[in-house]
Enzyme design. Structure first.
Site, PDB file in Angstrom:
ATOM      1  N   CYS C  42      -4.255 -28.782   9.243  1.00  0.00           N
ATOM      2  CA  CYS C  42      -4.046 -28.347  10.623  1.00  0.00           C
ATOM      3  C   CYS C  42      -2.557 -28.443  10.931  1.00  0.00           C
ATOM      4  O   CYS C  42      -1.834 -29.219  10.301  1.00  0.00           O
ATOM      5  CB  CYS C  42      -4.839 -29.284  11.535  1.00  0.00           C
ATOM      6  SG  CYS C  42      -4.594 -29.006  13.305  1.00  0.00           S
ATOM      7  N   THR C  44      -1.332 -29.957  13.309  1.00  0.00           N
ATOM      8  CA  THR C  44      -1.131 -31.367  13.664  1.00  0.00           C
ATOM      9  C   THR C  44      -0.751 -32.198  12.450  1.00  0.00           C
ATOM     10  O   THR C  44       0.092 -33.100  12.533  1.00  0.00           O
ATOM     11  CB  THR C  44      -2.440 -31.924  14.269  1.00  0.00           C
ATOM     12  OG1 THR C  44      -2.797 -31.125  15.380  1.00  0.00           O
ATOM     13  CG2 THR C  44      -2.278 -33.369  14.698  1.00  0.00           C
ATOM     14  N   HIS C  47       2.849 -31.925  11.824  1.00  0.00           N
ATOM     15  CA  HIS C  47       3.633 -32.751  12.751  1.00  0.00           C
ATOM     16  C   HIS C  47       3.659 -34.196  12.268  1.00  0.00           C
ATOM     17  O   HIS C  47       4.682 -34.871  12.339  1.00  0.00           O
ATOM     18  CB  HIS C  47       3.027 -32.701  14.161  1.00  0.00           C
ATOM     19  CG  HIS C  47       3.148 -31.361  14.811  1.00  0.00           C
ATOM     20  ND1 HIS C  47       4.352 -30.753  15.047  1.00  0.00           N
ATOM     21  CD2 HIS C  47       2.200 -30.509  15.273  1.00  0.00           C
ATOM     22  CE1 HIS C  47       4.151 -29.589  15.630  1.00  0.00           C
ATOM     23  NE2 HIS C  47       2.849 -29.408  15.776  1.00  0.00           N
ATOM     24  N   CYS C 111     -13.300 -35.615  27.038  1.00  0.00           N
ATOM     25  CA  CYS C 111     -13.573 -37.058  27.205  1.00  0.00           C
ATOM     26  C   CYS C 111     -12.278 -37.808  27.499  1.00  0.00           C
ATOM     27  O   CYS C 111     -11.248 -37.567  26.877  1.00  0.00           O
ATOM     28  CB  CYS C 111     -14.202 -37.592  25.919  1.00  0.00           C
ATOM     29  SG  CYS C 111     -14.241 -39.400  25.800  1.00  0.00           S
ATOM     30  N   ILE C 179      -6.186 -19.879  13.641  1.00  0.00           N
ATOM     31  CA  ILE C 179      -7.065 -19.793  14.813  1.00  0.00           C
ATOM     32  C   ILE C 179      -6.940 -18.421  15.476  1.00  0.00           C
ATOM     33  O   ILE C 179      -7.933 -17.802  15.853  1.00  0.00           O
ATOM     34  CB  ILE C 179      -6.764 -20.946  15.798  1.00  0.00           C
ATOM     35  CG1 ILE C 179      -7.082 -22.291  15.117  1.00  0.00           C
ATOM     36  CG2 ILE C 179      -7.577 -20.795  17.079  1.00  0.00           C
ATOM     37  CD1 ILE C 179      -6.712 -23.516  15.942  1.00  0.00           C
ATOM     38  N   ILE C 291      -7.853 -24.703  26.832  1.00  0.00           N
ATOM     39  CA  ILE C 291      -8.881 -24.814  25.787  1.00  0.00           C
ATOM     40  C   ILE C 291      -8.520 -25.964  24.868  1.00  0.00           C
ATOM     41  O   ILE C 291      -7.513 -25.925  24.172  1.00  0.00           O
ATOM     42  CB  ILE C 291      -8.971 -23.520  24.966  1.00  0.00           C
ATOM     43  CG1 ILE C 291      -9.242 -22.313  25.856  1.00  0.00           C
ATOM     44  CG2 ILE C 291     -10.034 -23.661  23.864  1.00  0.00           C
ATOM     45  CD1 ILE C 291     -10.579 -22.298  26.554  1.00  0.00           C
TER      46      ILE C 291
END
Lengths: 346, 346, 346, 346
Positions: C42, C44, C47, C111, C179, C291
């Site tokens: 990903c 992420t 990073h 959450c 994506i 999103i």
């Protein structure tokens, strides 16, 4: 231009219709006169032709009937601003009042004072028809007149199918007349996961399969509810598109629906229908949507885009094309049920 | 602690119930044991008490029934993490499976495998009840036990009323049992414009007026449909909240609905209901929503906020309070219909 | 079973990562231990690898990172009820608390107390990973592990695309990383009318065309806003799917949006973004949706159905497959931008 | 009738305005001529009066400005069908084209070709104004002209507040000009649970408290975000109604929003605004709605019902009433900020 035209006339309060020579309609200041090129036959037209209880209670004669059509504008009223002779148009057949609560709040498809072409005023089974500019829907010249004509009933399918989510949903279409068949196709091209088509007529089931149904179920041969539950691991379908109007099919649709699912009711029952509201709607937490006409003009824009992109071939549902003075033969075919859409050409 | 408790027991498959001495329930690892302080009576409890066809087909005996309650936690299982003895709780009475499609997609109120307190397992008309921690709903200690107890049925009213828009809407509530009465109050405090309450019982109509109904209509004396149409200039109401379950009232609700309106169906008919689907749902473009239970736990949060802000006094609907061993007297009052909510205290 | 395993470890608060031998994680009572078969990378993860400002502020070391994966269960905790060793699973990587307002009202994807695999606890670039049963998503054994692994990021595309209507809509996808590329494919298979893909990397634009984009626009060569307006007769697109996180692209997306349109914002800007709120959101009457993650588990069910029906081939977006100890090479490819999805195999 | 009238004229491209004698407007075939009885002042009118950058770029002179008004019809064009002289009317000030995609799909409030009264054509700060029949909104004669006049800006509040759920929601209104103040009142009468009003002007905060705000917060004295988080147990509010247009307030609104909450953006920033999209919209899963004008005519029907039921007293927000030739004094008061709504009478 001549001043008389041929038309399918309901001359008397009795079954049948005649081909008559009548005056070409006059054009009011905000009307357009359309030379009809193609007109398709709706179930409503058969009710009128057969002069059943509903027709008797609803209509005045004499009346030219027919309302699904396409053609070319040949004359425009003096206050018409957006259209000119030569334009090709179809029509939204519900002439809405523009002033009621519904019309003024984006719900014109359920206008309180609606007038319907071919029922409340003269219709489209004729060489010419005059309609208010505001219901004329300009159609590209690359679109076949027959396809342009069926935009109106196809719009019913668009309205019913997209009244809720459809992508990745499991869908059961009960009743595969033309609207049901298009609904199968729309579900397919819009990402539905599994599609069930339920219909007693073999010819229509064949078309349903061509439109993309995964399962075609003849309720005279198998129990559609059991089949649907078996395929969906007992869950039921997310979406039921009720296109038949048959009480038994309606009840089956509710039984085949999953808890929390959506039903679009479009098929018109001819009498009261008994429902198990407690088990089939309340405990299920179902959402039931009455579908009438087309959203004005949201549905028409969607229809235009479907035609323009070619994502769905609407013509697959047209099974018969006849000259418009063979209305009687057309009605006989329709009565047999061995047909998809029947289009009259002028 | 002693190991026996008093409970209202359905001991046999026959009408009636007995006050019996039974074992205090054992607490599983994720359960809490609640000392019941107040328990209110639901229409379902009367069906069980009278042992009607529905109860016979649905329940096993022996069974402690009752499911609307509030009390204090006296013991917690070893895996309980959020609650401790001394906490005051009410309960969501639908014990959902947590694993089905509905539970995993935010629709647990229509769980496929739901177990209901007081029907599928022992209920709340008893000194103690054991419930899974996950259905216990912590309630502020400033809330009266009686009010805490009625949160469950009140939640039905919250669910039905807010399943669509209510502010500035005209609303007709058919059936003014406790849930209908609260719905009137909710519509009033949430900005509804005109509220009609339809109910044959005079006492309930009086409470409806106190809850804020603009028009209280007794269908034995006036035609509610005509009245509603007259007040709304023939338009009909935007929203029908069907709380009666009576076939005639359901049909009147649909006739009183405006084109494009919304119906929340909550009242449970005890048999099949005949509907004029064509005129009352399809041509109207109506949205019909089956309302079952409470959204888990969206409805409970809303309920908490209504109690905390005091915007609606739920107690106005409580007409009788009795000790829980007078269950028989309570059932007689309920049968008479001359009551709002009846609460048993322990 | 041995007790050590190989893992990609962020051992120090500095750029890079090492392949280390670490303890195989212990399984808690409600956890499952998964032997990882495939894990995809990903943004992420890059990073974290590069240890940029965000990573420094967000993570503790040492930490095994990586969160998109699929594998086989080899051990289950004693309270696990739904899964058994031998099951194939992927995972929802957001471990939600289950108790907050959002978790209890169907909004667990936001959450308040979320823990993320590979960030807040050890992740999936390892031979084994222990996860709570509740985030394990059972996957059919006919599904390739690589495809099973990419369900998580694909779910982001599903979430963003279906957060509003897509059938018959005109859609612009800004940013064609994996994506964005899947979003193009989803829009295509779900009946979108015209699809624009905007992306500076030529390789990605090629894949976008294969996924079904009608127009592929390189913002370094053409003005995407002008192009979109030209094709849509000045109207703009109905839907913008913002997958880039680049301030300039975000602003272009809003300029290309029609009045009343919808924007799904998914791409994460690394800094504050200047927007023309008055003209681009307020006067436009736009709907802007943030999103985050996947709807739990609505998005996963949709994903399952897409895989089962084969309506979209997710693998078209995978451009590189490497053994997991070549994490460094994989990161280099990713930095170049000349890739779609990169999957590591174990 | 005389043929000249007094009007507030923007005669030159410079600050200020003059009271001039001009021709009474001619009535086209579908127009009505209204004798203005009351006209209220909008923030837009001050921009025009002060001739700021926005006004310079947007308007032509000479122009009569002002657009919020009510009055009596004194003349109707020959094709007017629904209204007659003597009718009292207010007006939707956005004259929509009726032909664009938005107008034809129920989104006329974001019409592509809108003309605005008092900006694109002569406005209402005059003895007479001619408007198309279709934007005239008939108002009951029992409604005070001043109240009838403020229906238009009040409609903005109605549109913003009811663009999502409000009953039982916690709500923060940033900016308490007249629209913000009405929004506070609407939230209160529609069942909101806790309402925060944020505004630096003390007089406006006082009115906010009278309209029903639970907490009035002066951002020059306290940190509104910290206050809101403290009251909501760190959750944040469900709904932010952004009525200020100030960049700092907009950012605070997003920080005070709960994960999954809704923001209605109505206040117009005069320049680009920097937002933390990643944390404040994307990770939050926020829904952001641009609010422009009023839904045509859904908002107007809602407004009518609010006036008819008297559920909210709109006049509480009117702080000053002046004769219309004191426009200059009115503008000075408005500039001071020590006012609610200012109404001019004719």
């Amino acid at each position: 231009m001549q001043d008389k035209m041929k038309a399918v006339l309901k001359a008397e309060a009795a079954p049948g219709a005649t081909i008559a020579l009548v005056d070409i309609p006059k054009v009011g200041p905000r009307d357009v006169l359309v030379q009809v090129k193609a007109a398709s036959i709706c179930g409503t037209d058969m009710h009128i032709y057969e002069w059943d209880a509903w027709a008797q209670s609803r209509m005045q004669v004499p009346r030219i009937f027919g309302h699904e059509f396409a053609g070319e504008i040949v004359e425009v009223g003096k206050d018409v601003t957006e259209l000119v002779p030569g334009d090709f148009v179809a029509a939204e057949t519900h002439i809405t009042c523009g002033h009621c609560y519904q019309c003024q709040t984006g719900q014109a498809h359920v206008c309180r004072n609606v007038q319907i072409l071919g029922i409340d005023r003269d219709g489209a089974f004729a060489e010419y028809i005059a309609i208010p500019e505001k219901v004329a829907w300009k159609t590209g010249k690359e679109i076949d007149h027959m396809v342009a004509s069926i935009q109106e009933p196809f719009g019913n399918a668009v309205h019913a199918t997209f009244a809720g989510e459809i992508a990745q949903m499991t869908v059961a279409v009960f009743g595969c007349g033309p609207i049901g068949l298009w609904a199968v196709g729309l579900a397919r091209t819009s990402g539905a996961s599994t599609i069930f088509a339920i219909e007693p007529n073999a010819m229509r089931l064949d078309i349903a399969a061509k439109m993309g149904a995964d399962y075609v179920l003849n309720p005279r041969e198998v129990d559609p509810v059991q089949n649907i539950l078996a395929v969906t691991d007992g869950l039921g379908v997310d979406v039921v598109l009720e296109m038949s109007g048959h009480p038994q099919a309606i009840r089956q649709g509710f039984k085949a629906l999953r808890n929390g699912g959506r039903v679009s009711l479009l098929g018109l029952p001819s009498r009261m229908v008994e429902l198990d509201l407690a088990n089939d709607i309340i405990f299920k937490g179902a959402t039931v949507l009455g579908i009438s006409g087309r959203r004005i003009f949201d549905t028409w824009y969607r229809t235009r885009r479907i035609l323009e992109t070619g994502q769905l071939d609407l013509k697959q549902v047209i099974t018969h094309t006849l000259p418009f003075d063979q209305i009687q033969e057309a009605m006989e075919i329709m009565k047999s049920g061995n047909c998809g859409k029947i289009v009259l050409t002028m």
